[in-house]
Write a protein that holds these residues in place. Sequence first.
Motif, mmCIF file in Angstrom:
data_model
loop_
_atom_site.group_PDB
_atom_site.id
_atom_site.type_symbol
_atom_site.label_atom_id
_atom_site.label_comp_id
_atom_site.label_asym_id
_atom_site.label_seq_id
_atom_site.Cartn_x
_atom_site.Cartn_y
_atom_site.Cartn_z
ATOM 1 N N MET A 189 -63.719 -26.743 -59.796
ATOM 2 C CA MET A 189 -65.017 -26.008 -59.577
ATOM 3 C C MET A 189 -64.705 -24.806 -60.431
ATOM 4 N N PRO A 190 -65.782 -24.297 -60.886
ATOM 5 C CA PRO A 190 -65.574 -22.650 -61.327
ATOM 6 C C PRO A 190 -64.731 -21.630 -60.498
ATOM 7 N N ASP A 191 -64.969 -21.780 -59.213
ATOM 8 C CA ASP A 191 -64.580 -20.923 -58.259
ATOM 9 C C ASP A 191 -63.107 -21.169 -57.951
ATOM 10 N N GLY A 192 -62.513 -22.248 -58.498
ATOM 11 C CA GLY A 192 -61.159 -22.527 -58.073
ATOM 12 C C GLY A 192 -60.822 -23.561 -57.003
ATOM 13 N N MET A 193 -61.968 -23.915 -56.418
ATOM 14 C CA MET A 193 -61.950 -24.973 -55.370
ATOM 15 C C MET A 193 -61.964 -26.403 -55.791
ATOM 16 N N LEU A 194 -61.305 -27.297 -55.215
ATOM 17 C CA LEU A 194 -61.320 -28.641 -55.562
ATOM 18 C C LEU A 194 -62.617 -29.282 -55.561
ATOM 19 N N LEU A 195 -62.980 -30.056 -56.603
ATOM 20 C CA LEU A 195 -64.203 -30.715 -56.640
ATOM 21 C C LEU A 195 -64.285 -31.949 -55.669
ATOM 22 N N SER A 196 -63.060 -32.657 -55.813
ATOM 23 C CA SER A 196 -62.875 -33.840 -54.855
ATOM 24 C C SER A 196 -61.363 -33.910 -54.680
ATOM 25 N N ASP A 197 -60.897 -34.634 -53.691
ATOM 26 C CA ASP A 197 -59.467 -34.861 -53.123
ATOM 27 C C ASP A 197 -58.645 -35.078 -54.323
ATOM 28 N N PRO A 198 -57.494 -34.673 -54.328
ATOM 29 C CA PRO A 198 -56.670 -34.989 -55.488
ATOM 30 C C PRO A 198 -56.268 -36.467 -55.461
ATOM 31 N N VAL A 199 -55.894 -36.897 -56.652
ATOM 32 C CA VAL A 199 -55.713 -38.572 -56.694
ATOM 33 C C VAL A 199 -54.402 -38.570 -57.359
ATOM 34 N N LEU A 200 -53.585 -39.403 -56.633
ATOM 35 C CA LEU A 200 -52.462 -39.700 -56.843
ATOM 36 C C LEU A 200 -51.968 -40.527 -57.986
ATOM 37 N N LYS A 201 -51.515 -40.141 -59.232
ATOM 38 C CA LYS A 201 -51.129 -40.885 -60.074
ATOM 39 C C LYS A 201 -49.880 -41.558 -60.274
ATOM 40 N N LYS A 202 -49.003 -40.865 -60.073
ATOM 41 C CA LYS A 202 -47.639 -41.315 -59.939
ATOM 42 C C LYS A 202 -46.874 -40.788 -58.602
ATOM 43 N N SER A 203 -46.470 -41.933 -57.721
ATOM 44 C CA SER A 203 -45.916 -41.541 -56.464
ATOM 45 C C SER A 203 -44.148 -40.940 -56.599
ATOM 46 N N SER A 204 -43.869 -40.068 -55.758
ATOM 47 C CA SER A 204 -42.396 -39.549 -55.488
ATOM 48 C C SER A 204 -41.710 -40.660 -55.159
ATOM 49 N N GLY A 205 -42.094 -41.746 -54.702
ATOM 50 C CA GLY A 205 -41.407 -42.848 -54.021
ATOM 51 C C GLY A 205 -41.226 -42.595 -52.421
ATOM 52 N N ASN A 206 -42.100 -41.670 -52.124
ATOM 53 C CA ASN A 206 -41.746 -41.096 -50.591
ATOM 54 C C ASN A 206 -43.271 -40.702 -50.296
ATOM 55 N N THR A 207 -43.929 -41.387 -49.393
ATOM 56 C CA THR A 207 -45.206 -41.405 -48.983
ATOM 57 C C THR A 207 -45.536 -40.016 -48.394
ATOM 58 N N GLN A 208 -44.468 -39.707 -47.421
ATOM 59 C CA GLN A 208 -44.395 -38.458 -46.665
ATOM 60 C C GLN A 208 -44.499 -37.276 -47.560
ATOM 61 N N CYS A 209 -43.413 -37.308 -48.681
ATOM 62 C CA CYS A 209 -43.285 -36.225 -49.635
ATOM 63 C C CYS A 209 -44.619 -36.165 -50.475
ATOM 64 N N ASP A 210 -45.355 -37.210 -50.852
ATOM 65 C CA ASP A 210 -46.765 -37.164 -51.425
ATOM 66 C C ASP A 210 -47.790 -36.603 -50.626
ATOM 67 N N GLN A 211 -47.688 -36.680 -49.292
ATOM 68 C CA GLN A 211 -48.572 -36.379 -48.500
ATOM 69 C C GLN A 211 -48.609 -34.780 -48.274
ATOM 70 N N ALA A 212 -47.370 -34.307 -48.506
ATOM 71 C CA ALA A 212 -46.802 -32.887 -48.351
ATOM 72 C C ALA A 212 -47.445 -32.246 -49.430
ATOM 73 N N ILE A 213 -47.458 -32.689 -50.548
ATOM 74 C CA ILE A 213 -47.967 -32.343 -51.844
ATOM 75 C C ILE A 213 -49.531 -32.273 -51.805
ATOM 76 N N VAL A 214 -49.980 -33.255 -51.104
ATOM 77 C CA VAL A 214 -51.547 -33.340 -50.835
ATOM 78 C C VAL A 214 -51.819 -32.132 -50.129
ATOM 79 N N ARG A 215 -51.313 -31.899 -49.020
ATOM 80 C CA ARG A 215 -51.757 -30.881 -48.145
ATOM 81 C C ARG A 215 -51.465 -29.337 -48.745
ATOM 82 N N ALA A 216 -50.492 -29.139 -49.792
ATOM 83 C CA ALA A 216 -50.162 -28.133 -50.261
ATOM 84 C C ALA A 216 -51.423 -27.711 -51.414
ATOM 85 N N LEU A 217 -51.689 -28.756 -51.806
ATOM 86 C CA LEU A 217 -52.932 -28.640 -52.852
ATOM 87 C C LEU A 217 -54.052 -28.257 -52.138
#
Length: 91
Positions: free
Chosen positions: A33-61
């Motif tokens: 959004m124009p204020d820098g907030m996410l409009l929706s949840d991040p969408v995983l396009k390519k996994s790191s191969g580790n679900t916990q790692c992917d989830q850590a990135i989502v939490r960071a996002l």
Amino acid sequence: YKSKIVAKIKSKVNNQPCQSLNNPAAEFEVRLMPDGMLLSDPVLKKSSGNTQCDQAIVRALLSAQPLPLPPPDQALFNEFRELNLKFRPNE
């Protein structure tokens, strides 16, 4: 601006779940959004191969909000509204 966004998010990643992987990479699509907030949840396009790692990135996002803003020029903002971001948490 994209590198500023990625840098802020990487600073929030708990990369402990990613350490068991050699050099994991994950890709996410985000919509801003124009204020820098996410409009929706991040969408995983390519996994790191580790679900916990992917989830850590989502939490960071989510915790990095608001993300750095592009220039106030509306035309430039439109270029940064939908981003594909690649993360290598161990780098």
